[in-house]
Design a protein around this motif. Structure first.
Motif, PDB file in Angstrom:
ATOM      1  N   ALA A  45     -48.180 -11.655 -96.377  1.00 30.82           N
ATOM      2  CA  ALA A  45     -46.848 -12.253 -96.451  1.00 30.82           C
ATOM      3  C   ALA A  45     -45.766 -11.220 -96.152  1.00 30.82           C
ATOM      4  O   ALA A  45     -44.787 -11.511 -95.451  1.00 30.82           O
ATOM      5  N   ASP A  46     -45.938 -10.001 -96.667  1.00 31.36           N
ATOM      6  CA  ASP A  46     -44.945  -8.953 -96.412  1.00 31.36           C
ATOM      7  C   ASP A  46     -44.941  -8.545 -94.945  1.00 31.36           C
ATOM      8  O   ASP A  46     -43.882  -8.281 -94.363  1.00 31.36           O
TER       9      ASP A  46
ATOM     10  N   GLY B 119     -41.714 -10.757 -88.585  1.00 34.15           N
ATOM     11  CA  GLY B 119     -41.368 -12.046 -88.002  1.00 34.15           C
ATOM     12  C   GLY B 119     -42.496 -12.625 -87.172  1.00 34.15           C
ATOM     13  O   GLY B 119     -42.279 -13.534 -86.372  1.00 34.15           O
TER      14      GLY B 119
ATOM     15  N   ALA C 291     -36.673 -15.803 -87.539  1.00 31.39           N
ATOM     16  CA  ALA C 291     -37.500 -14.918 -88.368  1.00 31.39           C
ATOM     17  C   ALA C 291     -37.465 -13.484 -87.852  1.00 31.39           C
ATOM     18  O   ALA C 291     -37.364 -12.531 -88.631  1.00 31.39           O
TER      19      ALA C 291
ATOM     20  N   LYS D 290     -34.034 -11.789 -88.524  1.00 25.40           N
ATOM     21  CA  LYS D 290     -33.933 -11.384 -89.929  1.00 25.40           C
ATOM     22  C   LYS D 290     -34.848 -10.201 -90.225  1.00 25.40           C
ATOM     23  O   LYS D 290     -34.476  -9.276 -90.959  1.00 25.40           O
ATOM     24  N   ALA D 291     -36.048 -10.212 -89.648  1.00 24.47           N
ATOM     25  CA  ALA D 291     -36.984  -9.113 -89.874  1.00 24.47           C
ATOM     26  C   ALA D 291     -36.451  -7.803 -89.301  1.00 24.47           C
ATOM     27  O   ALA D 291     -36.599  -6.743 -89.902  1.00 24.47           O
TER      28      ALA D 291
ATOM     29  N   GLN E   2     -45.677 -10.475 -92.426  1.00 25.39           N
ATOM     30  CA  GLN E   2     -45.010 -11.551 -91.689  1.00 25.39           C
ATOM     31  C   GLN E   2     -43.501 -11.497 -91.895  1.00 25.39           C
ATOM     32  O   GLN E   2     -42.719 -11.699 -90.959  1.00 25.39           O
ATOM     33  N   ALA E   3     -43.066 -11.197 -93.123  1.00 30.08           N
ATOM     34  CA  ALA E   3     -41.632 -11.138 -93.406  1.00 30.08           C
ATOM     35  C   ALA E   3     -40.963  -9.997 -92.660  1.00 30.08           C
ATOM     36  O   ALA E   3     -39.851 -10.142 -92.147  1.00 30.08           O
ATOM     37  N   VAL E   4     -41.651  -8.876 -92.590  1.00 29.49           N
ATOM     38  CA  VAL E   4     -41.058  -7.693 -91.959  1.00 29.49           C
ATOM     39  C   VAL E   4     -41.067  -7.798 -90.447  1.00 29.49           C
ATOM     40  O   VAL E   4     -40.116  -7.381 -89.773  1.00 29.49           O
TER      41      VAL E   4
ATOM     42  N   ARG F 223     -33.983  -6.442 -91.630  1.00 28.48           N
ATOM     43  CA  ARG F 223     -34.630  -5.875 -92.821  1.00 28.48           C
ATOM     44  C   ARG F 223     -35.244  -4.518 -92.526  1.00 28.48           C
ATOM     45  O   ARG F 223     -35.187  -3.598 -93.345  1.00 28.48           O
TER      46      ARG F 223
END
Length: 717
Positions: free
Chosen positions: A112-113, A119, A706, A709-710, A115-117, A713
């Motif tokens: 999950a991390d 995108g 995504a 945003k990534a 994918q979040a970082v 971040r």
């Protein structure tokens, strides 16, 4: 009751139990305190490694990591601390996915991390501990990263460090990657005409910046553990500094040979929060031997200076702030005077350039050899011309003036803003007026301004009326030019610098006014009336009319002179190309200003779609239709992020990235490449130039959001 031992890879249990004979031995492995089930099974012979990895593939549908699987890791997409926390390493990008090697491919939090970082959807591969260690090392610690940095610099010249005992080559031995990186960094700085190299550290990165034409530009970003560690150590070794002392500032020197030319380096280190900052001044003898006629001085001013140099005695002062080119001007004057019949002696601190045919003396204040004491000794050496590097105190000033009054031509420098201010500074030092007035011949004050690239400069369509009137009053050409940008100037519009000069001649009338006790304002008025003062404004307007510089460069000196000029308008060729569809007003966030994104794409449909999508997320969006307009917009108002199309007519996406990173020096603005090309070469090229990510066309709205945003971040990590 004892606590049941869990394996470090407890996730493997379901796959292991499918192998014959393994299930019955698992509790035995627990009782033995074996930390990893995988190792216990293979080492005990309960099953082969191949069988166990096949079971993992069958049960979890996770492929094993092989040599063929691991390609060049996309380092910029996952931070080092995330890789080490979850024991994973990025392998490669594949469409909208990112392939990741993991010790535990079932770790949902890690996936999950990732994918979040990034995108992107992570595709896990099972890697053994030694494979993960190797990949993390290859990505963040090993020589391969350094060689990638060397490749990014693009310098293959051999650099030799000259020591008193030996000559050491840098750049030809693959076993010394840090030496090669430092050598390439210095060689690139020399080829880019940089005067200084700055190595500065942040929490996670180290930045290499070059000072080119007076401005710092970010050239390269290094991992912190490389920049603050071995790179600084290598620089300190070159300068014979103490590599074990990290708590005190240190200064040293080195000598190198690049392409047969001997270059001096003056090195300084300073402890900071995140490591030792290093600054290297490049001392190229060729820059000190600029012929007087190549200085670009206005002909009437040059004629007057030559006349002063023909005098047998007197003091000629070159003034200006730090970095205004005083040393270059002084060396040029000395080289003009150099002749077999002339004895020239210099007193400098330090001796930065060694000049043939000139006697140069180094000040050593710790040994009591100050400017004044050395200068008194020089007077007994039968000099014709004396160069005093800088007048810093009353004693040096009085000694220099005494030499100027006793049959010597003395050249020196002083840190003051203008010519009349120099007189006030000397008086404040305690110099008597009866010594000051007769000893001085002339005073120059100078500044450096960037020179327009002669290959791409363009004439302004409209000229500033105030400056045009000032040019007309002085009988100058009423012309003004603007920068454009081309390959020759690396899309900067400028290449090199020239000096603008104010010249004050000490005429008999002005000497009388000084002796009479007049103040600075009355002396200026008198000098202007009798035309012994040539103001800096006149010289700036002359250079402007010849197309050597722009209004933007001379504006500070124009405004100081009281001419109300506007700032230079952008060239029509560089003006932002208007989007055919008007942009709706961006929504205002509840607090603070919204982040601004610039979209660069020649397809109006893509621009409209992306703008509307990103504005619904609270971003402020601007759009342009070509690469040239993008660089102009970024230069005048840098955005927080750039989305740029790869294939555009004229300047393509690669050119925009190169212009932003190397040309404009913006290393931290995230850049996302828009491309319909999914081949590895295009994507690798984008990453090498400095892109942070890419988006495959046709764009998928959720993925675009995504990845944007990534990328924001990642910049915060």
């Amino acid at each position: 009751m004892s606590k049941r031992l869990l394996f470090g890879d407890e996730w493997l249990l379901r796959a292991a139990e499918t192998l014959p004979g393994v299930s019955a031995r698992i509790e035995t492995f627990r009782a033995e305190g074996r930390p990893l089930l995988f190792d216990a099974i293979v080492e005990s012979g309960a099953a082969t490694m191949a069988a166990l990895r096949e079971a993992i593939r069958t049960v979890y549908r996770v492929e094993p990591l092989t040599t063929e699987t691991a390609a060049k890791p996309p380092v910029s997409l996952i931070a080092e601390k995330l890789c080490r926390r979850y024991r994973l390493a990025p392998i490669r990008l594949h469409g909208d996915n990112i392939e990741v090697a993991m010790e535990n491919p079932l770790d949902l939090a890690a996936l999950a991390d990732v994918q979040a970082v990034t995108g992107r959807m992570p595709i896990p591969f099972h890697g053994l501990p030694h494979q993960i260690d190797s990949l993390i090392g290859q990505t963040f610690n090993s020589a391969s990263v350094v060689f990638d940095l060397v490749k990014q610099l693009g310098e293959e010249e051999t650099v030799e460090v000259v020591n008193t005992q030996a000559v050491t080559q840098i750049g030809d031995d693959v076993k010394r990657p840090i030496e090669r990186l430092v050598g390439s960094m210095i060689a690139k700085a020399i080829h880019m005409r940089a005067s200084d190299i700055h190595l500065e550290h942040e929490q996670l990165t180290s930045m290499v910046r070059f000072r080119i034409d007076g401005e710092l530009k970010t050239i390269l970003s290094l991992p912190h553990h490389i920049g603050a560690g071995p790179v600084v150590a290598r620089l300190k070794i070159m300068a014979n500094l103490d590599i074990a002392d990290h708590l005190r500032p240190q200064d040293g020197r080195a000598k190198i040979i690049v392409e047969g030319a001997e270059i001096g380096l003056r090195m300084s280190t300073l402890p900071t929060n995140f490591g030792e900052k290093a600054v290297i001044r490049i001392l190229d003898k060729r820059t000190a031997e600029v012929p007087f006629e190549k200085l670009g001085i206005r002909p009437d001013l040059a004629e007057r200076l030559v006349r002063y140099l023909g005098l047998s005695q007197g003091l000629l002062l070159v003034t200006g702030p730090t970095g205004s080119g005083k040393t270059t001007t002084l060396y040029s004057l000395v080289n003009y005077l150099k002749a077999e019949k002339t004895n020239i002696v210099t007193v400098e601190d330090p001796v930065e350039y060694k000049l043939d045919g000139i006697n140069q003396t180094q000040v050593q204040e710790k040994q009591g050899l100050t400017f004044a004491t050395v200068l008194r000794s020089v007077l007994r050496q039968d000099p014709d011309v004396i160069l005093v590097g800088e007048i810093r105190d009353r004693e040096t000033a009085e000694t220099a003036m005494q030499a100027a009054l006793t049959g010597h031509l003395v050249l020196s420098s002083l840190h003051t803003n203008d010519t009349l201010g120099t007189l006030s500074r000397l008086l404040d030092m305690g110099i008597e007026r009866f010594k000051l007035a007769p000893s001085l011949i002339a005073i120059t004050a100078q500044r450096l301004v960037k020179t327009l690239c002669p290959q791409c400069r363009i004439a302004a369509q409209t000229v500033d009326t105030a400056l045009a009137e000032a040019q007309r009053e002085r009988g100058l050409e009423i012309k003004q030019f603007l920068p454009k940008g081309c390959d020759a100037c690396e899309s900067q519009g400028y290449r090199g610098r020239t000096s603008i000069i104010e010249l004050l001649e000490l005429t008999p009338g002005l000497r009388n006014q000084i002796m009479a006790g007049d103040g600075e304002s009355r002396l200026r008025e008198f000098a202007l009336n009798e035309k012994s003062l040539s103001p800096m404004l006149d010289d700036a307007l002359w250079h402007l009319g010849r197309g050597e510089t722009s209004l933007e460069e001379i504006l500070p000196y124009v405004q100081l002179a009281g001419v109300r000029a506007r700032t230079a308008a952008p060239s029509p060729a560089l003006a932002t190309t208007p989007d055919p569809t008007p942009a709706p007003p961006a929504p205002s966030p509840a607090a603070g200003s919204p982040l601004r994104i610039l979209i660069v794409d020649d397809d109006p449909t893509i621009r409209i779609i992306l703008r509307k999508v990103l504005e619904t997320q609270g971003y402020r969006v601007d759009t342009v239709a070509d690469g040239t307009a993008a660089l102009a917009s970024i230069s005048s108002s840098p955005p927080n992020m750039i989305l740029v199309d790869l294939n555009m007519p004229g300047l393509d996406g690669h050119g925009v990235i190169r212009g932003v990173r190397a040309g404009l020096g913006f290393a931290k603005i995230p850049i996302l490449m828009l491309t319909s090309a999914s081949d590895d070469s295009s994507q690798s090229r984008a990453f090498e130039l400095g892109a942070d990510d890419y988006i495959i066309k046709p764009v998928k709205v959720p993925l675009v959001v995504a990845r944007v945003k990534a990328a924001f971040r990642r910049r915060e990590l």
